[in-house]
Scaffold this motif. Structure first.
Motif, mmCIF file in Angstrom:
data_model
loop_
_atom_site.group_PDB
_atom_site.id
_atom_site.type_symbol
_atom_site.label_atom_id
_atom_site.label_comp_id
_atom_site.label_asym_id
_atom_site.label_seq_id
_atom_site.Cartn_x
_atom_site.Cartn_y
_atom_site.Cartn_z
ATOM 1 N N GLU A 1 8.652 38.056 -32.478
ATOM 2 C CA GLU A 1 7.717 36.994 -32.860
ATOM 3 C C GLU A 1 6.885 36.554 -31.667
ATOM 4 O O GLU A 1 5.670 36.404 -31.752
ATOM 5 C CB GLU A 1 8.496 35.781 -33.409
ATOM 6 N N VAL B 1 14.610 39.367 -32.912
ATOM 7 C CA VAL B 1 13.567 38.947 -33.854
ATOM 8 C C VAL B 1 12.681 37.878 -33.202
ATOM 9 O O VAL B 1 11.446 37.927 -33.312
ATOM 10 C CB VAL B 1 14.185 38.421 -35.171
ATOM 11 N N LEU C 1 18.838 42.116 -38.219
ATOM 12 C CA LEU C 1 18.476 42.381 -36.816
ATOM 13 C C LEU C 1 19.064 41.273 -35.945
ATOM 14 O O LEU C 1 19.247 40.139 -36.414
ATOM 15 C CB LEU C 1 16.952 42.395 -36.670
ATOM 16 N N THR D 1 9.785 46.175 -41.422
ATOM 17 C CA THR D 1 9.694 44.851 -40.795
ATOM 18 C C THR D 1 11.055 44.160 -40.915
ATOM 19 O O THR D 1 11.890 44.568 -41.733
ATOM 20 C CB THR D 1 8.643 43.992 -41.517
ATOM 21 N N PRO D 2 11.265 43.091 -40.125
ATOM 22 C CA PRO D 2 12.549 42.389 -40.230
ATOM 23 C C PRO D 2 12.855 41.955 -41.663
ATOM 24 O O PRO D 2 13.992 42.083 -42.123
ATOM 25 C CB PRO D 2 12.356 41.176 -39.305
#
Ligand SMILES: [Zn+2]
Length: 605
Positions: free
Chosen positions: A497, A493, A488, A477-478
């Motif tokens: 989202e 990102v 990232l 995950t980020p």
């Protein structure tokens, strides 16, 4: 030795076109060449142990049947070796030309690497369609397990057949071999890696063309001052560039220019300069590949000139043309071997030009320690430096080479014999030494290949090595990537989202509609993940000790930059599940190359 067990000759001679039908001798006949290919008992097709020629034309649906090739050079129709222009329309000859050049290229790779080389797919035989479609196009297709050569109408009603062009056949075969040896080079990565497939295929194709004495002699004869002797000024690097590189591009003729000549002319015109790689024009992969071609070919011209200057008598003003050609061919051959061997020393993922250069220097140093005759390593380093490409590594005793693996490895639990062929055994070695090799925990590791090789130097010196490739992947995950020091792109990102909340909103809406709103909150959403890749090659010596470890860190500092590039190039996209890499990247890349060529679509890849 009893009858029937007489050893078969290892090679047989076959007549091919030296470059393409537009390169003629002064008497108007096509310039031909005789090449040695691995001898085998061919079935009509021809079908051999590695190649299956299928003379099917997908544009017209026509099958021209299986061609039975002559069993020996003496058995060939006289018109072939004579270069009768009529052979351009002889489909049996087309089959021989394509078959012989594919096999010659395969044999060149197998000799240089010191082992058998497979294809990237399960089938043993590469399918080759010499006249597979009506298009100014030729391509390698992993999906179709083969090479397709197109044909198209040229000037004056003549048909141009790409299967009759030496450099096109070698270029496409090189794509197939490179894909077999470095399967992950087609994945999105740095701009250098995208550029490498194309530039490398051009390099091997050009060096293959220039390793033919008759062709080089013919190009020299057509240059300024070209008689049977050449003045000193005509064998300087710039002059040889004009007669050899441009000479070839010019001779290819207008028709072939659309497919090949323009790219060659452009590469040869890129003058040395430190800033090319940062120039926006050369961020685009197909143009960027031309810088690699320019660096190798200019190094080739410098090595050739230096050799001629070093070998001449003090007062000598003129050079015998044939000798000049022979020196050039020897250097082209040695350079091709160097660049093929280099593949084994290149990281399996995320290649940059500097890595490719260090790989070439190291591979050559190991198999051919004495470089005093041609000084290829010095010339490659100097030429790459002139184009702003520095080696990825260096060491005091060998400029530009990879450093030896310094760590004392643990060999206690592995069996040397198994390590030469067994992926599980190599994995065990990796596992026991994971800290010393800086393998990252939290990433999945897989051994891609293990290959024992015996490389023979030009002086008969042999080198035994085992080459193993592995790669690492982590899907994080980020936030997790952030913990590993990988940032990232913020826009990406935000997109992740957005995609995630859209999906969540849709789900909640449908659940509400079904009267299950309470449950919607209870089900936690998994965070979207982005994969990062790393990996390396391990080179073991003949006693099973690790000599080199060339690797890219799966959580390394380059990843941030790489992901930023992929995002800005439109190759990385966000979805609710995480990253999606753009498919068919190379197809798009070649469309751009085609636009560069302006008139025709160039090649697939
Ligand atoms: Zn290509």
């Amino acid at each position: 030795m009893s009858e029937g067990t007489t050893p078969l000759p290892a090679t047989r001679r076959m007549t091919v076109i030296a470059q393409d039908p537009s390169i003629r001798r002064p008497d108007g006949r096509i310039l031909m060449a005789a090449i040695d290919v691995p001898a085998e008992d061919l079935m009509p097709g021809p079908i051999g142990y590695r190649v299956q020629v299928v003379d099917y034309d997908a544009s017209t649906g026509r099958y021209r049947g299986a061609h039975a090739l002559p069993v020996s050079a003496e058995d060939e129709p006289k018109a072939w070796a004579a270069g009768d222009p009529a052979i351009a329309g002889d489909f049996r000859f087309h089959a021989q030309n394509a078959y012989a050049l594919v096999m010659k290229t395969l044999a060149r790779f197998e000799f240089a690497l010191g082992r058998r080389v497979g294809w990237s797919f399960k089938v043993h035989q590469l399918k080759v369609a010499p006249n597979g479609l009506m298009d100014a196009n030729a391509f390698y297709s992993r999906r179709d397990e083969g090479l397709v050569f197109g044909y198209f109408p040229g000037r004056g009603g003549k048909t141009v057949h790409t299967c009759l062009s030496h450099d096109i056949v070698v270029h496409e075969t090189t794509h197939a071999l490179l894909d077999a040896l470095r399967e992950r080079y087609l994945d999105p990565s740095d701009p250098d890696q995208a550029a490498f497939h194309e530039g490398y295929a051009d390099v091997i194709a050009l060096l293959s063309v220039f390793s033919q004495v008759e062709l080089v002699a013919e190009l020299l004869r057509r240059g300024p001052g070209g008689r049977e002797t050449l003045e000193d000024e005509h064998v300087l690097a710039a002059a040889l560039g004009e007669t050899i590189l441009f000479g070839l591009a010019e001779q290819m003729g207008d028709e072939m220019n659309a497919v090949r000549g323009d790219a060659l002319r452009r590469s040869a015109r890129i003058k040395p300069g430190q800033d090319w790689l940062n120039d926006p024009e050369f961020k685009e992969p197909h143009r960027r590949g031309e810088i690699l071609v320019a660096a190798v070919m200019n190094g080739f011209l410098e090595a050739w000139t230096s050799r001629l200057q070093a070998a001449k008598a003090p007062e000598q003003k003129r050079h015998v043309l044939r000798r000049v050609a022979e020196e050039g061919c020897d250097i082209a051959n040695a350079l091709a071997t160097m660049w093929i061997r280099a593949l084994d020393y290149m990281p399996p993922v995320h290649l940059r030009f500097g890595d490719a250069l260090s790989a070439a220097i190291t591979a050559d140093l190991e198999a051919r320690p004495d470089d005093s005759r041609f000084q290829l390593r010095r010339h490659m380093l100097a030429s790459f430096a002139a184009y702003g490409i520095e080696p990825a590594s260096t060491r005091e005793d060998a400029p530009g080479a990879w450093r030896h693996e310094p760590g004392r490895m643990n060999y206690e639990r592995v069996r040397f014999e198994s390590m030469r062929t067994d992926k599980d055994e190599v994995f065990r070695f990796l596992w026991h030494n994971r800290r010393k090799l800086a393998l990252r925990e939290g990433a999945y590791t897989e051994v891609l290949s293990v290959r024992p090789c015996i490389r023979v130097g030009i002086d008969g010196f042999t080198l035994h090595e085992t080459v193993a490739e592995y790669y690492q992947v982590a899907r994080l995950t980020p936030a997790e990537l952030g913990q590993k020091g990988i940032a990232l792109p913020p826009e990406y990102v935000a997109e992740l989202e957005r995609a995630r909340s859209d999906t969540q909103a849709r789900r909640e809406q449908s659940l509400r509609a079904a009267g299950e709103a309470a449950d919607a909150q209870a089900e936690p959403e998994t965070d979207a993940v982005t994969p990062v890749y790393g990996g390396g090659v391990l080179i073991f010596d003949e006693y099973g000790k690790l000599k080199y470890h060339v690797h890219n860190d799966v959580f390394g500092s380059r990843q941030t930059q790489r992901l930023r590039y992929l995002w800005s190039a439109g190759l990385l996209r966000a979805s609710a599940e995480g990253a999606r890499f753009a498919p068919e990247r190379l197809a798009a890349l070649h469309r751009q190359r085609a636009i560069g060529a302006r008139r025709f679509p160039a090649e697939g890849w």
